[in-house]
Structures are given as C-alpha cells and as structure tokens.
Design an enzyme around this catalytic site. Structure first.
Site, PDB file in Angstrom:
ATOM      1  N   LYS A   1      20.376  -3.543 -22.045  1.00 40.97           N
ATOM      2  CA  LYS A   1      18.981  -3.217 -21.758  1.00 40.97           C
ATOM      3  C   LYS A   1      17.977  -4.079 -22.493  1.00 40.97           C
ATOM      4  O   LYS A   1      18.160  -4.462 -23.631  1.00 40.97           O
ATOM      5  CB  LYS A   1      18.708  -1.745 -22.083  1.00 40.97           C
ATOM      6  CG  LYS A   1      19.439  -0.824 -21.122  1.00 40.97           C
ATOM      7  CD  LYS A   1      18.848   0.535 -21.121  1.00 40.97           C
ATOM      8  CE  LYS A   1      17.494   0.541 -20.415  1.00 40.97           C
ATOM      9  NZ  LYS A   1      16.860   1.844 -20.563  1.00 40.97           N
TER      10      LYS A   1
ATOM     11  N   GLN B   1     -20.607  13.739 -37.661  1.00 46.62           N
ATOM     12  CA  GLN B   1     -19.739  12.978 -38.555  1.00 46.62           C
ATOM     13  C   GLN B   1     -18.391  12.684 -37.870  1.00 46.62           C
ATOM     14  O   GLN B   1     -17.728  11.711 -38.193  1.00 46.62           O
ATOM     15  CB  GLN B   1     -19.525  13.773 -39.848  1.00 46.62           C
ATOM     16  CG  GLN B   1     -18.614  13.112 -40.850  1.00 46.62           C
ATOM     17  CD  GLN B   1     -18.779  13.727 -42.232  1.00 46.62           C
ATOM     18  OE1 GLN B   1     -19.740  13.418 -42.932  1.00 46.62           O
ATOM     19  NE2 GLN B   1     -17.876  14.602 -42.619  1.00 46.62           N
TER      20      GLN B   1
ATOM     21  N   ASN C   1      13.950  -3.435 -22.821  1.00 53.66           N
ATOM     22  CA  ASN C   1      12.942  -2.462 -22.414  1.00 53.66           C
ATOM     23  C   ASN C   1      11.523  -3.026 -22.521  1.00 53.66           C
ATOM     24  O   ASN C   1      11.198  -3.715 -23.485  1.00 53.66           O
ATOM     25  CB  ASN C   1      13.065  -1.202 -23.289  1.00 53.66           C
ATOM     26  CG  ASN C   1      14.382  -0.486 -23.069  1.00 53.66           C
ATOM     27  OD1 ASN C   1      14.926  -0.518 -21.955  1.00 53.66           O
ATOM     28  ND2 ASN C   1      14.906   0.123 -24.113  1.00 53.66           N
TER      29      ASN C   1
ATOM     30  N   THR D   1       0.906  -1.158   0.000  1.00 54.55           N
ATOM     31  CA  THR D   1       0.000   0.000   0.000  1.00 54.55           C
ATOM     32  C   THR D   1       0.942   1.205   0.000  1.00 54.55           C
ATOM     33  O   THR D   1       2.024   1.135   0.599  1.00 54.55           O
ATOM     34  CB  THR D   1      -0.923   0.040   1.235  1.00 54.55           C
ATOM     35  OG1 THR D   1      -0.121   0.108   2.409  1.00 54.55           O
ATOM     36  CG2 THR D   1      -1.819  -1.203   1.321  1.00 54.55           C
ATOM     37  N   HIS D   2       0.568   2.243  -0.670  1.00 57.02           N
ATOM     38  CA  HIS D   2       1.459   3.407  -0.863  1.00 57.02           C
ATOM     39  C   HIS D   2       2.772   2.983  -1.526  1.00 57.02           C
ATOM     40  O   HIS D   2       3.785   3.650  -1.364  1.00 57.02           O
ATOM     41  CB  HIS D   2       1.774   4.111   0.465  1.00 57.02           C
ATOM     42  CG  HIS D   2       0.579   4.368   1.325  1.00 57.02           C
ATOM     43  ND1 HIS D   2      -0.143   5.534   1.290  1.00 57.02           N
ATOM     44  CD2 HIS D   2      -0.045   3.575   2.234  1.00 57.02           C
ATOM     45  CE1 HIS D   2      -1.151   5.466   2.151  1.00 57.02           C
ATOM     46  NE2 HIS D   2      -1.119   4.284   2.729  1.00 57.02           N
TER      47      HIS D   2
ATOM     48  N   GLU E   1       4.839  -0.344 -21.746  1.00 55.19           N
ATOM     49  CA  GLU E   1       4.801   1.125 -21.719  1.00 55.19           C
ATOM     50  C   GLU E   1       3.784   1.664 -22.712  1.00 55.19           C
ATOM     51  O   GLU E   1       3.091   2.652 -22.453  1.00 55.19           O
ATOM     52  CB  GLU E   1       6.190   1.689 -22.037  1.00 55.19           C
ATOM     53  CG  GLU E   1       7.194   1.408 -20.935  1.00 55.19           C
ATOM     54  CD  GLU E   1       8.613   1.739 -21.386  1.00 55.19           C
ATOM     55  OE1 GLU E   1       9.087   2.807 -21.022  1.00 55.19           O
ATOM     56  OE2 GLU E   1       9.220   0.939 -22.114  1.00 55.19           O
TER      57      GLU E   1
ATOM     58  N   SER F   1      18.018  -1.657 -26.504  1.00 55.73           N
ATOM     59  CA  SER F   1      18.423  -0.267 -26.669  1.00 55.73           C
ATOM     60  C   SER F   1      19.503  -0.218 -27.736  1.00 55.73           C
ATOM     61  O   SER F   1      20.357  -1.101 -27.806  1.00 55.73           O
ATOM     62  CB  SER F   1      18.974   0.265 -25.343  1.00 55.73           C
ATOM     63  OG  SER F   1      19.818   1.369 -25.576  1.00 55.73           O
TER      64      SER F   1
HETATM   65  N1  ARG Z   1     -21.235  11.219 -43.544  1.00 57.94           N
HETATM   66  C1  ARG Z   1     -22.313  11.607 -42.710  1.00 57.94           C
HETATM   67  C2  ARG Z   1     -21.971  11.287 -41.243  1.00 57.94           C
HETATM   68  O1  ARG Z   1     -21.135  10.498 -41.028  1.00 57.94           O
HETATM   69  C3  ARG Z   1     -23.563  10.892 -43.080  1.00 57.94           C
HETATM   70  C4  ARG Z   1     -24.800  11.612 -42.697  1.00 57.94           C
HETATM   71  C5  ARG Z   1     -24.982  12.809 -43.536  1.00 57.94           C
HETATM   72  N2  ARG Z   1     -26.255  13.420 -43.296  1.00 57.94           N
HETATM   73  C6  ARG Z   1     -26.522  14.684 -43.700  1.00 57.94           C
HETATM   74  N3  ARG Z   1     -27.679  15.134 -43.398  1.00 57.94           N
HETATM   75  N4  ARG Z   1     -25.654  15.404 -44.348  1.00 57.94           N
HETATM   76  O2  ARG Z   1     -22.542  11.845 -40.329  1.00 57.94           O
END
Ligand code: ARG
Length: 475
Positions: free
Chosen positions: A297, A336, A299, A169-170, A304, A291
C-alpha cells in the site's frame, strides 16, 4: 498549569453558608484560568508591539506624553520584543493576555513611565487593532500560497493540454475532456478565492486604534497618524463598531472555508485517481505513507488530510459566527474566543495549500490509463448525436434517441461505439454513413469542443497562456 487549579476550597474566607466554604478558594483559581488568553494570544506579540509603538509615537507627537517618555517607552518596547524573539513570550495567567504581559514587562524594564503608554487607549481597541494586523498578514500569506498552487496547476495543465481523460457527471463517464482543462477548472476556483481574499483584505484595512474602550477619548489623538503608521488605509469611523466588530475575522474565515471546500474537492479527486481501479495518477512518495501491515500500500494521506482539514476550517467559521451572534455593543469578553478558531484555520490552510501544491507539482499522471478510460463508457455518444444533427439535419432530441439504440447495441456486445460495423449503424438509422467514425474518436471529440471555455486542446492552451500572464509566469 491546570494543576494549580484549586477545587478543594480549603475554606479560606467563604462567607456564604451555602457555597462559600466550598468555592472561596476555587473560583479565583478558575477565574484566572478561564480569563487568561495569554496561552493563545501570545501569537499576537509582534502586532501588539507594533501597535504600541505607533500609539506612543503619536502620543509623543501630539504632546500627550513628553517626547523623552515616549522615546523611553518605544525603546523599552524594542527590548521586550527582542526578549520575546529570543525566549518566547512568558505565560503568566495573572498577566491575562499579551497586552498586559507586554505592559507589565515594560514596567519592569523602564519603571513607572511605562504607565503612560496606555493613555488614550484601552485593551478593547488594542486587541481589535492587533488582531486586524494579524489577520491581514495571514490573508496575505494565504494569498501567496494560493498563487503558488495556481502556478503548479497552470504548469501541469500546460503539459497536459492534449492529454485525454474521461469527464464525469454523477461520477459516470460523460464526455472526454483534457486533463489540462480539468486542472484549469481548479485554477479558476482558486482565482475566485483570491479575489474574495483581496476584497476582504481591502475591507479590513481600517484602524480601530483610538476608539479606546468604546466611546473614543478626550485626549487630542491623531488617528490618521496611527492608521498610516500601521499601514491601514484609514481609521475606523465608529468607535462602538470598531471595538466590537469581528467581521474582518469572519471574512477571513469565510475565505478560508471557500478555499478549503475547493481543496477538499481536488483532494477527493486525487484520492480517487490514485486508487487502483482508477490508476490515473501516482502521488509523490514524499506526500504519501505506507501501511504498517499491508506492504503493497501507498496511502494518499496528505490528500485525505487536506480533505479532512476542510471540516475543521469550516467549523472555525461556524464557531466564530456563533460566538458573535447576539452580542450587544460594544466589547464583551466572549470576543476573546475569536482568536483560536482564526489561528487554527490559518495554520491548517497554510499546511493544506502547501501539501496540495506539492501533490499537484509532483504527481505522475498515467495518461495512457486516462485515455483508455475515456475510450470506454461510450463517452463519445454525444459526438455521434451531434454528427447526426450536423450531417443529417436531424433534431438533437431525435438524434439522442437514435444513439441510445446504438449504445444499447454496443453494450449488449461489449464493444465500443466505433467497433460497431457500419451495417449495424445503418440498420439503426439509414442516414448514418461511414464518415461518422471520424467523429467517434476521443481526439475528435475534445478537438470539436472549441467553444469559449471548452475542453479543446487549443482552448486549454489559450487559457493556460492567459493564466501565465496573470500570474506573471515566464514562458
Ligand atoms: N484579552 C482580551 C481579548 O482578547 C483583551 C481585551 C480585554 N478587554 C476587556 N475589557 N477586558 O479580548
């Protein structure tokens, strides 16, 4: 393609004296580029074809499109899919996204009848459906990856139910624990992660298709049929919500983030344990690097990077939350931008989980070194206090004080508690006798912690057996 961008504004057609000359040519090129989602949403092509096929089959069955047209469209979609499979999806910014790219190609292949496919739907319900299908698959794949990681943990925990290491712990030596118990702690974290995923999967499994642009449609569609055909449990209940909800993606990103957080904790421990001062494990060569300058080394790069990737995964959750925040109903183009963070998180998670599974499966545990570390650092001081409580009826708080004096003495002499001679222990408190030495070994210490959920080897074996049953691992 960005070299196609025209910022020079060669002066064609600009009417605004202030900026028209400069921007007349520019904005349309920029518009094409900013608008195009095809560079990333082409990843949805399988889902887009599947949803279109379900939609057109329903249109045919409902008599909205003539059966032979529906048939021609469906066959054409199969051809497009075969082309994508063979050659990849073409990236033409003028076709904006995967939906328009597919429909345009369909029209090239089968002619104007292709135009009937978009009856009673919109790209808004189309993208919502495609993306749900994609996220549903990604969630399933993540779950399978996590199950494999759990199996690796359980296997190693079973091998090391008796192997003693210091518990911290800690990050200070606290009490001896077993390595098996430590590994099973991560089994539990990934068990909760999988439960969270299952919950998200159940909630997201509703079909937006048929919500159309935002208000539904006047055509006599059968939403139950398309939902069923695509493996959804039911259609979504509200069209406005359905086209603008991205909770399913946020749920997935939250699940990824919680898992990434757990992975990063385990990665951090592997990195510490692989360092020379600890020397608890040797990571597999296949998941380490050397390395270029220091030949000695090895790694722990994979660990990581698992730790590092967690930052990007958690960032993807933040990114989509901020994209969605404050958007009015229904669809806005901001949405989008939902896809890149989800795609990135999903692929980072697949890699991280696979790398962690490999490291756990093939790490070599230096149990001698772990045990020696547990024997240092007065890890059994609590056992000594517990002994005073049990054998001499001393209240725990007082026992704690007495043992503090014993630790101080041992520390001043640079010896372990069980190396203090009995006279010295008796001098600290007359009620201590030689039977205390049995309680001071690390083996006695872990064996004593047999409360439910405790580190005792027998308890660990029970936990491993229960996990094996849950995971369907044969004995
Ligand atoms: N490429 C658009 C998206 O991924 C599709 C929907 C587009 N709709 C619109 N009303 N322009 O959101």
């Amino acid at each position: 393609m960005s070299d196609e961008r025209d910022m020079t504004g060669s002066g064609q057609g600009g009417t605004n004296a202030m900026w028209g000359g400069r921007f007349a040519a520019g904005p349309s090129a920029i518009m094409r580029e900013i608008n195009a989602s095809i560079p990333f949403d082409k990843a949805l092509w399988r889902q887009d074809i599947a949803a279109s096929k379900a939609h057109v089959a329903m249109l045919g069955a409902q008599g909205i499109v003539a059966p032979e047209d529906a048939q021609a469209i469906s066959a054409g979609l199969d051809t497009v899919a075969a082309e994508y499979e063979r050659d990849g999806v073409p990236e033409d910014w003028d076709r904006e996204d995967i939906h328009m790219t597919t429909e345009a190609r369909l029209a090239e292949l089968i002619g104007p009848v292709a135009g009937r496919l978009h009856t009673a739907r919109s790209r808004n319900d189309q993208v919502a459906t495609d993306f749900r299908l994609w996220v549903r698959d990604a969630a399933q794949q993540l779950d399978e990856g996590l199950a494999a990681l759990q199996r690796a943990l359980v296997r190693r925990a079973g091998e090391h139910a008796d192997s003693i290491m210091p518990g911290f712990t800690h990050l200070q030596t606290a009490q001896p624990v077993t390595l098996g118990h430590h590994l099973m702690a991560y089994y539990e974290m990934f068990r909760r992660d999988r439960a969270r995923l299952a919950d998200a999967q159940a909630r997201m499994n509703e079909c937006p298709l048929g919500s159309a642009a935002l208000a539904g449609t006047g055509f006599p569609i059968d939403r139950e049929a398309t939902a069923r055909a695509l493996g959804f449990d039911r259609p979504t209940a509200n069209s406005l919500d359905a086209v603008s909800d991205r909770d399913f993606a946020l749920d997935f990103l939250w699940c990824c983030s919680a898992t990434a957080l757990h992975l990063s904790r385990l990665a951090e421990e592997l990195i510490l344990w692989a360092s020379q001062p600890f020397g608890f494990i040797r990571l597999p060569d296949s998941l380490s690097t050397g390395s270029s300058i220091m030949p000695q080394k090895k790694n722990p790069d994979a660990a990581e990077l698992v730790r590092g990737h967690s930052g990007r995964v958690i960032g993807s959750l933040t990114s989509l939350m901020i994209t969605m925040k404050g958007l009015p109903l229904a669809y806005s183009k901001d949405m989008q931008d939902d896809k890149p963070p989800v795609f990135e998180a999903a692929s980072l998670m697949a890699l991280s989980v696979a790398a962690m599974t490999g490291m756990i499966a093939d790490a070599t545990f230096n149990t001698g070194r772990m045990r020696a570390a547990a024997e240092l650092g007065y890890a059994t001081a609590t056992d000594l206090a517990d002994w005073l409580v049990r054998q001499a009826g001393i209240p725990f708080r007082e026992a704690h004080h007495i043992i503090g004096a014993a630790v101080k003495l041992a520390e001043s002499r640079g010896v372990a508690l069980d190396q203090l001679p009995p006279e010295d222990l008796k001098a600290i408190d007359a009620r201590i006798d030689e039977s205390v030495y049995a309680a001071l070994s690390v083996d006695a210490s872990v064996a004593a912690r047999a409360s439910f959920g405790g580190t005792a080897p027998d308890r660990v074996r029970e936990a491993v057996a229960a996990a094996r049953a849950v995971l369907g691992m044969e004995e």
